[in-house]
Design an enzyme around this catalytic site. Sequence first.
Site, PDB file in Angstrom:
ATOM      1  N   TYR A 104      -4.736   1.570  -2.449  1.00  0.00           N
ATOM      2  CA  TYR A 104      -4.436   3.003  -2.449  1.00  0.00           C
ATOM      3  C   TYR A 104      -5.672   3.802  -2.819  1.00  0.00           C
ATOM      4  O   TYR A 104      -6.652   3.268  -3.347  1.00  0.00           O
ATOM      5  CB  TYR A 104      -3.271   3.351  -3.368  1.00  0.00           C
ATOM      6  CG  TYR A 104      -3.460   3.148  -4.859  1.00  0.00           C
ATOM      7  CD1 TYR A 104      -4.687   3.324  -5.497  1.00  0.00           C
ATOM      8  CD2 TYR A 104      -2.381   2.808  -5.664  1.00  0.00           C
ATOM      9  CE1 TYR A 104      -4.833   3.163  -6.860  1.00  0.00           C
ATOM     10  CE2 TYR A 104      -2.516   2.641  -7.033  1.00  0.00           C
ATOM     11  CZ  TYR A 104      -3.745   2.823  -7.617  1.00  0.00           C
ATOM     12  OH  TYR A 104      -3.890   2.660  -8.970  1.00  0.00           O
ATOM     13  N   CYS A 105      -5.605   5.106  -2.526  1.00  0.00           N
ATOM     14  CA  CYS A 105      -6.594   6.071  -3.010  1.00  0.00           C
ATOM     15  C   CYS A 105      -5.834   7.068  -3.879  1.00  0.00           C
ATOM     16  O   CYS A 105      -4.796   6.717  -4.443  1.00  0.00           O
ATOM     17  CB  CYS A 105      -7.319   6.752  -1.848  1.00  0.00           C
ATOM     18  SG  CYS A 105      -6.254   7.658  -0.713  1.00  0.00           S
ATOM     19  N   PHE A 106      -6.310   8.276  -4.014  1.00  0.00           N
ATOM     20  CA  PHE A 106      -5.652   9.218  -4.921  1.00  0.00           C
ATOM     21  C   PHE A 106      -4.284   9.655  -4.403  1.00  0.00           C
ATOM     22  O   PHE A 106      -3.298   9.629  -5.134  1.00  0.00           O
ATOM     23  CB  PHE A 106      -6.535  10.440  -5.153  1.00  0.00           C
ATOM     24  CG  PHE A 106      -5.960  11.411  -6.159  1.00  0.00           C
ATOM     25  CD1 PHE A 106      -5.716  11.012  -7.461  1.00  0.00           C
ATOM     26  CD2 PHE A 106      -5.650  12.716  -5.794  1.00  0.00           C
ATOM     27  CE1 PHE A 106      -5.176  11.888  -8.396  1.00  0.00           C
ATOM     28  CE2 PHE A 106      -5.113  13.604  -6.719  1.00  0.00           C
ATOM     29  CZ  PHE A 106      -4.881  13.189  -8.019  1.00  0.00           C
ATOM     30  N   TYR A 160      -2.244   6.865  -5.948  1.00  0.00           N
ATOM     31  CA  TYR A 160      -2.230   6.853  -7.416  1.00  0.00           C
ATOM     32  C   TYR A 160      -1.454   8.035  -7.978  1.00  0.00           C
ATOM     33  O   TYR A 160      -0.683   7.891  -8.941  1.00  0.00           O
ATOM     34  CB  TYR A 160      -3.665   6.867  -7.945  1.00  0.00           C
ATOM     35  CG  TYR A 160      -3.755   7.075  -9.439  1.00  0.00           C
ATOM     36  CD1 TYR A 160      -3.553   6.021 -10.323  1.00  0.00           C
ATOM     37  CD2 TYR A 160      -4.008   8.345  -9.974  1.00  0.00           C
ATOM     38  CE1 TYR A 160      -3.611   6.211 -11.691  1.00  0.00           C
ATOM     39  CE2 TYR A 160      -4.068   8.547 -11.341  1.00  0.00           C
ATOM     40  CZ  TYR A 160      -3.869   7.481 -12.193  1.00  0.00           C
ATOM     41  OH  TYR A 160      -3.923   7.687 -13.551  1.00  0.00           O
ATOM     42  N   SER A 217      -7.350   5.835   2.012  1.00  0.00           N
ATOM     43  CA  SER A 217      -6.526   4.634   2.179  1.00  0.00           C
ATOM     44  C   SER A 217      -6.497   4.194   3.636  1.00  0.00           C
ATOM     45  O   SER A 217      -6.631   3.001   3.953  1.00  0.00           O
ATOM     46  CB  SER A 217      -5.097   4.917   1.701  1.00  0.00           C
ATOM     47  OG  SER A 217      -5.039   5.077   0.301  1.00  0.00           O
TER      48      SER A 217
END
Length: 372
Positions: free
Chosen positions: A101-103, A130, A109
Site C-alpha cells: 500500500y501507499c498513503f 495506510y 500503489s
Amino acid sequence: MDNHQLANVIPASEYGRILASGHPIMDVRAPIEFTKGAFPASSNHPLMRDDERQQVGTCYKEHGQDAAIALGHSLVCGAVKQQRVDAWLAYLDAHPDAYLYCFRGGLRSQLTQQWLAEAGRDVPYIQGGYKAMRQYLIDTIDRAPEARPMLILSGITGSGKTDFLLQRQEAVDLEGLAHHRGSSFGRYHEGQPTQINFENSLGVALLKHQQSPARILLLEDESYLIGRSALPKAFYMGMQAASVVILEEPLEARLTRLLDEYVHKMHRGYVERLGEEAGFEAFAEYLANSISGIKKRLGGKQHDELQQMITDALAVQTQRGDTQAHLEWIALLLSKYYDPMYQYQIGKKADRVIFQGDHQAMHQWLDEYATR
C-alpha cells in the site's frame, strides 16, 4: 489499468483480518511518512525517497497531476527504478504472501503493482491505503469500551500488576505497547514509540483481543499519559468508568520486585547496550533523573535524601557488586511517595472496586468472573 489489476485489490472489509493476523505489508510511502506512523507488521520499501516525494508534491500543487506523474517517472527511472524493484523483489522473496500500500491506495500503489507485474510478481494492493487502515484502527479503539466490558487491575506500586496481566488471555498490556512502566522510573532502554505508532499498536492489540475467546478486557490502572504516550480520549473515559479490582502484595515481595525492575534489569540493559563502564554511568544517570523527575512532589529535602541514598547504594554496588543497599532508598520512596499517592488515587475509585486479593486469589476470582 487492466481488469486483472483492478481485481487484484484487497478490499476494506479485510482490514481487520490483515491487521490482527500481522499479515506482512510492503509500505511504499516515503521514509518520512513511514517514520511518522506505521503498522507493526509493515516494512518500508519506498517508491520515492523523501526528496523525490517533495519535488513531486510541489509539482502537483503548481502544475497539476499529469505534470507530477511525469516528474515522478523521470526521477525514478533506469537504474534507480531497477534498484527499487530489486528491493521489492527481495522483500517479496522473504514474504511471498505480502500485500502493498501507499498513503491512500492510489497512484503509488498502482504503479508499484504494475512494475512488479512487469517483473513477474503479482502483488495485491490494499484499498484505501495506510490512511484508511489507520482510521479503521482509530475507530476500533474508540469503540473498545462498548465492544467488551472493561475491567481495571489496580494495585500499589510493586504489586506485580504487569506480571499478572501477562498471564491472562483477557489482558492488553498498555505499558508494553507504550514501552514505559507508567511511573518516574518507568523508562525502557529503547525509548517510546511515536504517538501514532502507540495508537496503531493499541488498535492492533484490541483487534486481536476481540478475535480471542476472552469475554472481558483486562487493563492495568493507568493515568491518561503512560510516559509520553497518551491514551485516546474515548478509550481512557471507558477505563475511568469501568469496575476495578485490586492486586495485593506484601511489602517484602514488592521491594524484591522493584529492586529487580529498577536496578537489576535496568543496569543489565544499559551494560548490554553500552558496555560495562558507559552502561553503569547511564544506569546511574537513569536513577538520578528518575528521582529528579518527581522533585517537586517529593520536596527538596526528601529529594536530596533519596539522591544521597542512591549515590551511596551505587558506591556499594561498584565496590562490592552488592545491590541490596538499593533496597533502602526504594523502601523510602514507597513510604514517602508511591504509597501515599496510591492511597489517594484508589480512594477516588472506592465505589468501583469489586474485588481485592493476592495473585492466587485474583487468578481464581478472574477465572470465575470472566466466564459469567
